[in-house]
Write an enzyme that holds these catalytic residues in place. Sequence first.
Site, PDB file in Angstrom:
ATOM      1  N   TYR A  54       0.848  -1.190   0.000  1.00  0.00           N
ATOM      2  CA  TYR A  54       0.000   0.000   0.000  1.00  0.00           C
ATOM      3  C   TYR A  54       0.887   1.244   0.000  1.00  0.00           C
ATOM      4  O   TYR A  54       1.611   1.512   0.959  1.00  0.00           O
ATOM      5  CB  TYR A  54      -0.943   0.014   1.202  1.00  0.00           C
ATOM      6  CG  TYR A  54      -2.012  -1.077   1.186  1.00  0.00           C
ATOM      7  CD1 TYR A  54      -2.176  -1.911   0.068  1.00  0.00           C
ATOM      8  CD2 TYR A  54      -2.852  -1.297   2.261  1.00  0.00           C
ATOM      9  CE1 TYR A  54      -3.150  -2.903   0.048  1.00  0.00           C
ATOM     10  CE2 TYR A  54      -3.825  -2.292   2.246  1.00  0.00           C
ATOM     11  CZ  TYR A  54      -3.965  -3.093   1.131  1.00  0.00           C
ATOM     12  OH  TYR A  54      -4.924  -4.086   1.119  1.00  0.00           O
ATOM     13  N   GLN A 181      -8.410 -13.323   3.135  1.00  0.00           N
ATOM     14  CA  GLN A 181      -8.957 -11.973   2.915  1.00  0.00           C
ATOM     15  C   GLN A 181      -9.437 -11.864   1.472  1.00  0.00           C
ATOM     16  O   GLN A 181      -8.657 -11.552   0.571  1.00  0.00           O
ATOM     17  CB  GLN A 181      -7.917 -10.886   3.221  1.00  0.00           C
ATOM     18  CG  GLN A 181      -8.540  -9.505   3.143  1.00  0.00           C
ATOM     19  CD  GLN A 181      -7.659  -8.389   3.667  1.00  0.00           C
ATOM     20  OE1 GLN A 181      -7.529  -7.369   3.014  1.00  0.00           O
ATOM     21  NE2 GLN A 181      -7.061  -8.565   4.832  1.00  0.00           N
ATOM     22  N   TRP A 210     -12.839  -7.675   1.941  1.00  0.00           N
ATOM     23  CA  TRP A 210     -12.481  -6.328   1.463  1.00  0.00           C
ATOM     24  C   TRP A 210     -13.448  -5.780   0.411  1.00  0.00           C
ATOM     25  O   TRP A 210     -14.187  -6.546  -0.208  1.00  0.00           O
ATOM     26  CB  TRP A 210     -11.047  -6.285   0.958  1.00  0.00           C
ATOM     27  CG  TRP A 210     -10.617  -7.183  -0.188  1.00  0.00           C
ATOM     28  CD1 TRP A 210     -10.077  -8.430  -0.069  1.00  0.00           C
ATOM     29  CD2 TRP A 210     -10.606  -6.887  -1.598  1.00  0.00           C
ATOM     30  NE1 TRP A 210      -9.747  -8.918  -1.305  1.00  0.00           N
ATOM     31  CE2 TRP A 210     -10.048  -7.989  -2.269  1.00  0.00           C
ATOM     32  CE3 TRP A 210     -10.999  -5.781  -2.352  1.00  0.00           C
ATOM     33  CZ2 TRP A 210      -9.890  -8.046  -3.666  1.00  0.00           C
ATOM     34  CZ3 TRP A 210     -10.848  -5.823  -3.747  1.00  0.00           C
ATOM     35  CH2 TRP A 210     -10.301  -6.943  -4.381  1.00  0.00           C
ATOM     36  N   SER A 211     -13.386  -4.458   0.253  1.00  0.00           N
ATOM     37  CA  SER A 211     -14.244  -3.713  -0.683  1.00  0.00           C
ATOM     38  C   SER A 211     -15.730  -4.052  -0.535  1.00  0.00           C
ATOM     39  O   SER A 211     -16.388  -4.436  -1.505  1.00  0.00           O
ATOM     40  CB  SER A 211     -13.797  -3.918  -2.138  1.00  0.00           C
ATOM     41  OG  SER A 211     -12.613  -3.190  -2.403  1.00  0.00           O
ATOM     42  N   GLN A 296     -17.645   9.676   6.051  1.00  0.00           N
ATOM     43  CA  GLN A 296     -17.958   8.379   5.415  1.00  0.00           C
ATOM     44  C   GLN A 296     -17.847   7.252   6.438  1.00  0.00           C
ATOM     45  O   GLN A 296     -18.709   6.376   6.532  1.00  0.00           O
ATOM     46  CB  GLN A 296     -16.976   8.084   4.274  1.00  0.00           C
ATOM     47  CG  GLN A 296     -17.084   8.998   3.087  1.00  0.00           C
ATOM     48  CD  GLN A 296     -15.981   8.752   2.063  1.00  0.00           C
ATOM     49  OE1 GLN A 296     -15.047   8.001   2.324  1.00  0.00           O
ATOM     50  NE2 GLN A 296     -16.082   9.386   0.916  1.00  0.00           N
TER      51      GLN A 296
END
Length: 323
Positions: A54, A181, A210-211, A296
């Site tokens: 990342y 994951q 994720w997402s 958010q």
Amino acid sequence: MQYRRLGSSGLQLSALSFGAWVTFGSQIGRDESRNLVAAAWDNGVNFFDNAEGYAKGRAEQVMGDVIADLRLPRDGFVVSSKVFFGSAEDPAPTQRGLSRKHVTDACHAALKRLRVEYLDLYYCHRPDPETPISETVLAMDTLVRQGKVLYWGTSEWSGAQIAEAVAFARANHLYAPTMEQPQYNLLHRQRVEQEYAPLYADAGLGTTIWSPLASGLLTGKYNDGIATDSRLGQPSLEWLQTAVLGEPAADRLGKVRRFSALAAELGESPAQLAIAWCLRNPNVSSVILGASRVSQLEENLRALDVLERVDAQDWQRIEAIFG
Ligand SMILES: NC(=O)c1ccc[n+]([C@@H]2O[C@H](COP(=O)([O-])OP(=O)(O)OC[C@H]3O[C@@H](n4cnc5c(N)ncnc54)[C@H](OP(=O)(O)O)[C@@H]3O)[C@@H](O)[C@H]2O)c1
């Protein structure tokens, strides 16, 4: 907050967790990153997700800095890293993948960047066709026995690859993967619901998914175009725009528009509804949220409340849209 066991392990993760992909070390600054971790923590989030890849390691640096600054107690939070993509600008063959060498080097680098003495969770970020699974299992087992990693797992491995790792570990009395994951959301569900199904009971596999919003698509924010201050509006993420919106024929936007209309009819936020849908799956140990601003995150953290408001019939209507 609700807490769930990570598969059959004794580790309790917050059902909603928080990750650094795209945002930390690139899209947002250090102050916003600090505010996000603080807001997550104040709302009961105990798991923070990261990876060597990342922002080429900068996301881990920022997260380590912020966690130290906030003085979070080490026995109160769980932090992860992932190995595979490398953190060097142009990784040499030994600086990426899942060889014993890179798995070890990447762990040591993540410990430094995150400023911790051990990683709670350490994932193989993708399968590596250039390394035997047995070599990676042995490398992970060593790190666990050295106290540098508590639980190791995989990300986006096939069910067969995870089963092979578990079988090799069991046959040789080694630590087996605890968690996977995978991507999981209303538009992407086959692997979690079908391919991995035998692994939940047989291997006690947990999942940190994720997402949950398909990079924001499921909030409805792209229904009428792509704003420049949104993830898919970033020029460096053109590849992601294609992946998320799909080919024109895929009609992903059409489904999301119908989903947004149904959310409005129910008086619910599409983001909360989409995250709550992920939480309904008992094989999901934690839903990793992403956010570029605190508003958010605060909205998304209230997704657990939706579970009490939406009934089975309305979940069926939602499923029918994406079916
Ligand atoms: N293992 C893997 O291969 C892998 C891959 C991807 C992600 N992950 C992990 O999973 C985490 C979450 O993934 P993700 O970030 O893709 O999650 P996501 O929830 O699908 O997308 C998050 C993004 O959507 C937008 N958004 C979120 N909530 C919103 C709201 N209420 N209203 C409007 N926009 C909203 C924000 O982007 P904008 O404001 O910029 O539009 C935010 O950064 C990552 O941080 C990472 O830790 C792992």
